[in-house]
Design a protein around this motif. Structure first.
Motif, PDB file in Angstrom:
ATOM      1  N   UNK A   3       0.848  -1.196   0.000  1.00 45.43           N
ATOM      2  CA  UNK A   3       0.000   0.000   0.000  1.00 45.43           C
ATOM      3  C   UNK A   3       0.876   1.235   0.000  1.00 45.43           C
ATOM      4  N   UNK A   4       0.696   2.102  -0.991  1.00 46.16           N
ATOM      5  CA  UNK A   4       1.432   3.357  -1.063  1.00 46.16           C
ATOM      6  C   UNK A   4       0.480   4.528  -0.955  1.00 46.16           C
ATOM      7  N   UNK A   5       0.740   5.427  -0.014  1.00 44.01           N
ATOM      8  CA  UNK A   5      -0.142   6.570   0.238  1.00 44.01           C
ATOM      9  C   UNK A   5       0.592   7.869  -0.053  1.00 44.01           C
ATOM     10  N   UNK A   6      -0.006   8.734  -0.848  1.00 44.45           N
ATOM     11  CA  UNK A   6       0.531  10.061  -1.166  1.00 44.45           C
ATOM     12  C   UNK A   6       1.928   9.923  -1.795  1.00 44.45           C
ATOM     13  N   UNK A   7       2.986  10.321  -1.091  1.00 43.41           N
ATOM     14  CA  UNK A   7       4.324  10.143  -1.638  1.00 43.41           C
ATOM     15  C   UNK A   7       4.613   8.670  -1.910  1.00 43.41           C
ATOM     16  N   UNK A   8       4.011   7.791  -1.123  1.00 45.26           N
ATOM     17  CA  UNK A   8       4.153   6.361  -1.369  1.00 45.26           C
ATOM     18  C   UNK A   8       3.549   5.960  -2.705  1.00 45.26           C
ATOM     19  N   UNK A   9       2.427   6.565  -3.070  1.00 44.98           N
ATOM     20  CA  UNK A   9       1.810   6.342  -4.377  1.00 44.98           C
ATOM     21  C   UNK A   9       2.764   6.813  -5.470  1.00 44.98           C
ATOM     22  N   UNK A  10       3.338   7.995  -5.275  1.00 48.54           N
ATOM     23  CA  UNK A  10       4.293   8.536  -6.242  1.00 48.54           C
ATOM     24  C   UNK A  10       5.493   7.604  -6.411  1.00 48.54           C
ATOM     25  N   UNK A  11       5.991   7.064  -5.306  1.00 48.91           N
ATOM     26  CA  UNK A  11       7.130   6.149  -5.359  1.00 48.91           C
ATOM     27  C   UNK A  11       6.773   4.894  -6.144  1.00 48.91           C
ATOM     28  N   UNK A  12       5.575   4.363  -5.921  1.00 51.85           N
ATOM     29  CA  UNK A  12       5.164   3.141  -6.608  1.00 51.85           C
ATOM     30  C   UNK A  12       5.004   3.350  -8.106  1.00 51.85           C
ATOM     31  N   UNK A  13       4.539   4.531  -8.519  1.00 55.36           N
ATOM     32  CA  UNK A  13       4.445   4.788  -9.961  1.00 55.36           C
ATOM     33  C   UNK A  13       5.835   4.977 -10.555  1.00 55.36           C
ATOM     34  N   UNK A  14       6.713   5.663  -9.835  1.00 56.61           N
ATOM     35  CA  UNK A  14       8.078   5.872 -10.329  1.00 56.61           C
ATOM     36  C   UNK A  14       8.829   4.545 -10.441  1.00 56.61           C
ATOM     37  N   UNK A  15       8.483   3.600  -9.586  1.00 56.91           N
ATOM     38  CA  UNK A  15       9.125   2.274  -9.603  1.00 56.91           C
ATOM     39  C   UNK A  15       8.443   1.325 -10.589  1.00 56.91           C
ATOM     40  N   UNK A  16       7.447   1.845 -11.310  1.00 58.13           N
ATOM     41  CA  UNK A  16       6.701   1.052 -12.298  1.00 58.13           C
ATOM     42  C   UNK A  16       5.934  -0.111 -11.681  1.00 58.13           C
ATOM     43  N   UNK A  17       5.592   0.029 -10.401  1.00 55.01           N
ATOM     44  CA  UNK A  17       4.742  -0.967  -9.760  1.00 55.01           C
ATOM     45  C   UNK A  17       3.267  -0.642  -9.954  1.00 55.01           C
ATOM     46  N   UNK A  18       2.990   0.584 -10.367  1.00 60.94           N
ATOM     47  CA  UNK A  18       1.640   1.006 -10.697  1.00 60.94           C
ATOM     48  C   UNK A  18       1.695   1.841 -11.979  1.00 60.94           C
ATOM     49  N   UNK A  19       0.637   1.805 -12.785  1.00 61.98           N
ATOM     50  CA  UNK A  19       0.624   2.589 -14.018  1.00 61.98           C
ATOM     51  C   UNK A  19       0.372   4.064 -13.750  1.00 61.98           C
ATOM     52  N   UNK A  20       0.744   4.904 -14.723  1.00 66.89           N
ATOM     53  CA  UNK A  20       0.459   6.322 -14.626  1.00 66.89           C
ATOM     54  C   UNK A  20       1.530   7.103 -13.902  1.00 66.89           C
TER      55      UNK A  20
END
Length: 227
Positions: free
Chosen positions: A83-100
């Protein structure tokens, strides 16, 4: 269930996340520094908000290259909950673990308020205790929460039911299709800009975030036969 809360230089919601776990599901939880190279003992990995590495380059870009993220990728491949929240969401997209990607808010202002969200998908490990279509209230605090993806990716997100939360009523950052949170195609990695860990007690103004944590432990127990 063993829970890890990752900590990067500049994380500032790690304590909130840690205490939310203790206050909601009372499971073993530990802080894990970003240089850690083994996450094998953990069943769930939480990537908190903040300003990792001062948001240099792009929010989450530098943190996505930290050693621990290689372990997060392995955990994702193993089907563990992330689970990535806020900056965690940003980190997950930058790591290509989530799209967008997450861009600057449309009006170029930092938004800190409590917003309405619509639960679009309540069949994920993170949303089992919500009702599909219900409105919940969760706080936001970000300057780069404008979710964007290309039309083809958006079509795939819609087709696969990967849009988990949408802003309702007001879109505070200009996100495409009012997207507030998305999940990966496998369904074990969720990213969202609003902060459920700041919404686990009535005295915080809303406790609608509490059910995200209860959903996680419910899913884990069902998968492990401990219900």
């Amino acid at each position: 269930m063993n829970v890890a809360v990752l900590v990067f230089p500049g994380s500032n919601c790690d304590v909130d996340m840690y205490k939310a776990v203790l206050d909601t599901i009372e499971q073993p939880v530990e802080y894990v520094w970003h240089l850690e190279s083994d996450l094998s003992k953990y069943d769930a990995i939480l990537v908190p908000g903040g300003f990792s590495y001062g948001d240099y380059l792009r929010p989450g870009a530098v943190a996505s290259l930290s050693p621990v993220m290689e372990e997060v990728k392995l955990a994702s491949e193993a089907g563990k909950l992330i689970l990535g929240v806020c900056n965690g969401f940003q980190i997950l997209t930058e790591a290509n673990l989530l799209p967008g990607a997450l861009r600057r808010n449309q009006r170029l202002k930092f938004h800190c308020e409590t917003v309405d969200l619509k639960v679009e998908n309540n069949l994920t490990p993170f949303t089992l205790d919500y009702q599909e279509g219900e409105t919940i209230r969760i706080p936001i605090a970000h300057g780069d929460g404008n979710y964007y993806c290309d039309p083809e990716t958006l079509n795939q997100l819609e087709k696969n039911n990967q849009i988990v939360f949408r802003y309702k009523g007001t879109n505070p950052n200009g996100s495409i299709s009012e997207i507030a949170g998305v999940i990966n195609e496998r369904g074990n990695v969720l990213g969202l800009m609003p902060h459920p860990e700041r919404a686990v007690h009535k005295w915080l103004g809303t406790d609608d975030g509490k059910r995200m944590f209860s959903s996680i432990i419910r899913f884990w127990r069902e998968q492990n036969g401990t219900v």
